[in-house]
Design a protein around this motif. Sequence first.
Motif, PDB file in Angstrom:
ATOM      1  N   THR A   1       7.780 -22.570  21.975  1.00  0.00           N
ATOM      2  CA  THR A   1       6.416 -23.082  21.862  1.00  0.00           C
ATOM      3  C   THR A   1       5.439 -21.932  21.746  1.00  0.00           C
ATOM      4  O   THR A   1       5.419 -21.044  22.610  1.00  0.00           O
ATOM      5  CB  THR A   1       6.066 -23.944  23.102  1.00  0.00           C
ATOM      6  N   ASN A   2       4.614 -21.957  20.698  1.00  0.00           N
ATOM      7  CA  ASN A   2       3.595 -20.930  20.502  1.00  0.00           C
ATOM      8  C   ASN A   2       2.174 -21.474  20.619  1.00  0.00           C
ATOM      9  O   ASN A   2       1.254 -20.728  20.927  1.00  0.00           O
ATOM     10  CB  ASN A   2       3.755 -20.276  19.120  1.00  0.00           C
ATOM     11  N   GLU A   3       2.007 -22.758  20.329  1.00  0.00           N
ATOM     12  CA  GLU A   3       0.666 -23.352  20.325  1.00  0.00           C
ATOM     13  C   GLU A   3       0.064 -23.345  21.728  1.00  0.00           C
ATOM     14  O   GLU A   3       0.656 -23.913  22.652  1.00  0.00           O
ATOM     15  CB  GLU A   3       0.717 -24.796  19.804  1.00  0.00           C
ATOM     16  N   PRO A   4      -1.111 -22.714  21.891  1.00  0.00           N
ATOM     17  CA  PRO A   4      -1.722 -22.635  23.225  1.00  0.00           C
ATOM     18  C   PRO A   4      -1.938 -23.995  23.890  1.00  0.00           C
ATOM     19  O   PRO A   4      -1.724 -24.132  25.097  1.00  0.00           O
ATOM     20  CB  PRO A   4      -3.052 -21.935  22.967  1.00  0.00           C
ATOM     21  N   HIS A   5      -2.331 -25.007  23.109  1.00  0.00           N
ATOM     22  CA  HIS A   5      -2.571 -26.318  23.730  1.00  0.00           C
ATOM     23  C   HIS A   5      -1.275 -26.950  24.245  1.00  0.00           C
ATOM     24  O   HIS A   5      -1.293 -27.669  25.250  1.00  0.00           O
ATOM     25  CB  HIS A   5      -3.330 -27.264  22.785  1.00  0.00           C
ATOM     26  N   LEU A   6      -0.147 -26.669  23.593  1.00  0.00           N
ATOM     27  CA  LEU A   6       1.130 -27.208  24.070  1.00  0.00           C
ATOM     28  C   LEU A   6       1.613 -26.450  25.306  1.00  0.00           C
ATOM     29  O   LEU A   6       2.200 -27.053  26.215  1.00  0.00           O
ATOM     30  CB  LEU A   6       2.177 -27.160  22.962  1.00  0.00           C
TER      31      LEU A   6
ATOM     32  N   GLU B   1       7.073 -28.759  19.557  1.00  0.00           N
ATOM     33  CA  GLU B   1       6.398 -27.997  18.496  1.00  0.00           C
ATOM     34  C   GLU B   1       7.304 -27.787  17.286  1.00  0.00           C
ATOM     35  O   GLU B   1       6.902 -28.027  16.155  1.00  0.00           O
ATOM     36  CB  GLU B   1       5.925 -26.646  19.030  1.00  0.00           C
ATOM     37  N   ARG B   2       8.505 -27.335  17.504  1.00  0.00           N
ATOM     38  CA  ARG B   2       9.398 -26.995  16.400  1.00  0.00           C
ATOM     39  C   ARG B   2      10.122 -28.185  15.789  1.00  0.00           C
ATOM     40  O   ARG B   2      10.515 -28.129  14.616  1.00  0.00           O
ATOM     41  CB  ARG B   2      10.439 -25.971  16.861  1.00  0.00           C
TER      42      ARG B   2
END
Length: 187
Positions: free
Chosen positions: A18-23, A61-62
């Motif tokens: 996971t890279n998305e800050p909100h996730l 995410e992915r």
Amino acid sequence: MAHIPTLEQARDLLKQYTNEPHLLKHGEAVSGSMGYFAKKHDSENEEFWRVVGMLHDIDFERFPDRHCTKGIELLREHDIDESVIRSAISHGWGLTESPYQPESTMEKILYAIDELTGLIGATALMRPGKSCMDLELSSVKKKFKDKKFAAGCSRDVIRQGAEMLGWELDELIQETIMAMRDVEENS
């Protein structure tokens, strides 16, 4: 050999996928909220509840089209204990291809609050302080009724989660607000 990761190991594992800050923020919010509920319902297993909350969306995410089923694969690849896998993946029951129906109190709470933390977080962001600290039940209930607001947060799942727990919807929302305040205070 299968193991139950520490909270820090779970956080590191989530960050691998996971890279998305909100996730990542959602993972922390759910994990912290699960810790709050563990203190009330199963205090000797608080870290386990937090770990489950941290890992519940490891595949989101992915692999959004394979959410939960890919999570099982990823967690097994990392030799995560089946008790963690079952509990984490049960949050997707009825929404995804998750084979696990929430059974324990912990699983039912995760199922109920996953969507609700998103709704509460979105409601808090609309306030001047962008915080849950002064957020009231009435504000969340108003946004809950507005189907266009945070439309991705399933009100049906939140209701069904409250029913599974045998709680009134207001009780679930109020307790989750308190959980998210606790997360804010301790982060």
